[in-house]
Design a protein around this motif. Structure first.
Motif, PDB file in Angstrom:
ATOM      1  N   ILE A 264       0.848  -1.196   0.000  1.00 38.23           N
ATOM      2  CA  ILE A 264       0.000   0.000   0.000  1.00 38.23           C
ATOM      3  C   ILE A 264       0.882   1.244   0.000  1.00 38.23           C
ATOM      4  O   ILE A 264       0.661   2.184  -0.779  1.00 38.23           O
TER       5      ILE A 264
ATOM      6  N   LEU B 212       1.287   4.116  -2.995  1.00 39.07           N
ATOM      7  CA  LEU B 212       1.013   5.524  -2.715  1.00 39.07           C
ATOM      8  C   LEU B 212       2.268   6.387  -2.688  1.00 39.07           C
ATOM      9  O   LEU B 212       2.173   7.610  -2.602  1.00 39.07           O
TER      10      LEU B 212
ATOM     11  N   ASP C 267      -0.368   6.224   6.726  1.00 38.40           N
ATOM     12  CA  ASP C 267      -0.993   6.442   5.420  1.00 38.40           C
ATOM     13  C   ASP C 267      -1.608   5.175   4.825  1.00 38.40           C
ATOM     14  O   ASP C 267      -2.242   5.235   3.769  1.00 38.40           O
ATOM     15  N   ARG C 268      -1.417   4.037   5.490  1.00 37.84           N
ATOM     16  CA  ARG C 268      -1.965   2.780   4.966  1.00 37.84           C
ATOM     17  C   ARG C 268      -3.355   2.459   5.523  1.00 37.84           C
ATOM     18  O   ARG C 268      -3.994   1.509   5.059  1.00 37.84           O
TER      19      ARG C 268
ATOM     20  N   TRP D 189      -6.437   4.277   5.687  1.00 36.06           N
ATOM     21  CA  TRP D 189      -7.625   4.536   4.861  1.00 36.06           C
ATOM     22  C   TRP D 189      -7.596   3.783   3.533  1.00 36.06           C
ATOM     23  O   TRP D 189      -8.655   3.330   3.066  1.00 36.06           O
ATOM     24  N   PRO D 190      -6.437   3.587   2.902  1.00 37.78           N
ATOM     25  CA  PRO D 190      -6.431   2.704   1.733  1.00 37.78           C
ATOM     26  C   PRO D 190      -6.896   1.284   2.057  1.00 37.78           C
ATOM     27  O   PRO D 190      -7.525   0.624   1.228  1.00 37.78           O
ATOM     28  N   THR D 191      -6.586   0.808   3.274  1.00 33.38           N
ATOM     29  CA  THR D 191      -7.085  -0.508   3.680  1.00 33.38           C
ATOM     30  C   THR D 191      -8.614  -0.504   3.702  1.00 33.38           C
ATOM     31  O   THR D 191      -9.258  -1.462   3.247  1.00 33.38           O
TER      32      THR D 191
ATOM     33  N   ALA E  24     -10.564   1.346   1.897  1.00 34.96           N
ATOM     34  CA  ALA E  24     -11.002   1.349   0.496  1.00 34.96           C
ATOM     35  C   ALA E  24     -10.958  -0.056  -0.090  1.00 34.96           C
ATOM     36  O   ALA E  24     -11.881  -0.478  -0.816  1.00 34.96           O
ATOM     37  N   ILE E  25      -9.911  -0.804   0.231  1.00 32.17           N
ATOM     38  CA  ILE E  25      -9.793  -2.178  -0.279  1.00 32.17           C
ATOM     39  C   ILE E  25     -10.871  -3.062   0.330  1.00 32.17           C
ATOM     40  O   ILE E  25     -11.441  -3.928  -0.355  1.00 32.17           O
TER      41      ILE E  25
ATOM     42  N   SER F 299     -14.041  -2.297  -1.640  1.00 34.63           N
ATOM     43  CA  SER F 299     -13.925  -2.767  -3.018  1.00 34.63           C
ATOM     44  C   SER F 299     -14.001  -4.288  -3.114  1.00 34.63           C
ATOM     45  O   SER F 299     -14.709  -4.845  -3.966  1.00 34.63           O
TER      46      SER F 299
ATOM     47  N   ASN G 105     -13.188  -0.145   9.009  1.00 36.55           N
ATOM     48  CA  ASN G 105     -13.363  -1.246   8.060  1.00 36.55           C
ATOM     49  C   ASN G 105     -14.728  -1.906   8.221  1.00 36.55           C
ATOM     50  O   ASN G 105     -15.351  -2.320   7.233  1.00 36.55           O
TER      51      ASN G 105
END
Length: 283
Positions: A226, A230, A237-238, A240-242, A244-245, A248, A265
């Motif tokens: 991640i 980015l 920083d990891r 909010w991308p988690t 999103a994953i 998805s 999550n």
């Protein structure tokens, strides 16, 4: 879709589940030492349960790249007291994150419901017997190599096809070994013997990894790919991308999400399901 564990059947027909990570190790890559000891571990488990975790995954050995192996007695000493204490106050699903049959057996005797094995039940020849005898749920993860060597030079001709083939072989082998199909769950092992390109390809095609009607579990929380995607070295920083994953991949059919930050999550999971299922809400 149902997942059979040692004490219950988990209904995954409409709602996915959050598995909260409880590392009781001194050296895990993002939270080593923070939850070591029974009281610290219980405090964190209670927070994750309150935030929506329905599975607590207890791990006593770091599986970060290059991590040293932990002796069986030490791993049991780290994990069993925590499982004992958590089971005494909570009736939910407890998982033991280990590749050692003796550690799994001790955890199951203490009240664990699931064995989560990063080796896919290949590292210890006794693991299949232990899991079959207990009737526990099993998480079968794919990993190329082992935690000490897996990121040296991972290579695949077709990572999605090869992970799927591994799942198919494991399903047949484990059933022959006495583990019920209903007890099996598969994890593609994001970050375990994979480059960033391999990880992204698996996430892009995650819907094609369902084998034998069994659920898929995904663990991407705080993983280095991640940060690479980015262009950031900041662990924070990891988070909010988690999330999103999680949203998805729930849309793609992933039903169990193994994470550190439970609340966001869990919210992403429920929001994705509200959209997918068209739940009726008052105007």
């Amino acid at each position: 879709m149902w997942w059979q564990t040692a004490r219950s059947r988990m209904d995954l027909t409409r709602q996915g589940k959050i598995m909260g990570i409880l590392n009781v190790t001194p050296d895990s890559f993002s939270d080593g030492g923070r939850h070591a000891g029974v009281e610290a571990a219980l405090k964190h488990a209670r927070t994750m349960i309150r935030d929506g975790a329905e599975i607590i995954d207890v791990g006593g050995e770091s599986t970060r790249p290059g991590a040293p192996e932990v002796a069986i007695a030490e791993e049991i000493a780290r994990t069993r007291p925590v499982i004992d204490a958590l089971r005494a106050e909570w009736d939910g699903c407890i998982s033991i994150d280990t590749s050692k049959a003796a550690v799994a057996e001790a955890a199951l005797l203490a009240g664990a419901d699931v064995v989560n094995d990063v080796s896919g039940l290949t590292a210890d020849p006794e693991m299949v017997r232990v899991c079959a005898a207990s009737g526990c749920g099993v998480v079968v993860m794919h990993m190329q190599g082992d935690p000490r060597t897996m990121q040296v030079a991972p290579h695949y001709e077709d990572v999605v096809a090869e992970v799927r083939e591994f799942f198919e072989e494991r399903l047949a082998t484990l059933e022959r070994g006495g583990i019920r199909r209903e007890a099996i769950c598969f994890d593609p092992g994001i970050g375990f013997g994979k480059t960033i390109r391999h990880n992204l390809k698996l996430l892009r095609d995650i819907g094609s990894l369902t084998v034998g009607g069994r659920p898929v579990l995904l663990g991407v929380s705080r993983k280095s790919f991640i940060g690479k995607a980015l262009g950031s070295d900041d662990l924070a920083d990891r988070a909010w991308p988690t999330v999103a994953i999680t949203a998805s991949t729930r849309e793609a059919g992933v039903m169990i999400h193994r994470v550190h930050e439970v609340k966001p999550n869990h919210q992403a999971l429920r929001m994705a399901e509200a959209i997918l299922q068209g739940v009726n809400f008052p105007e």
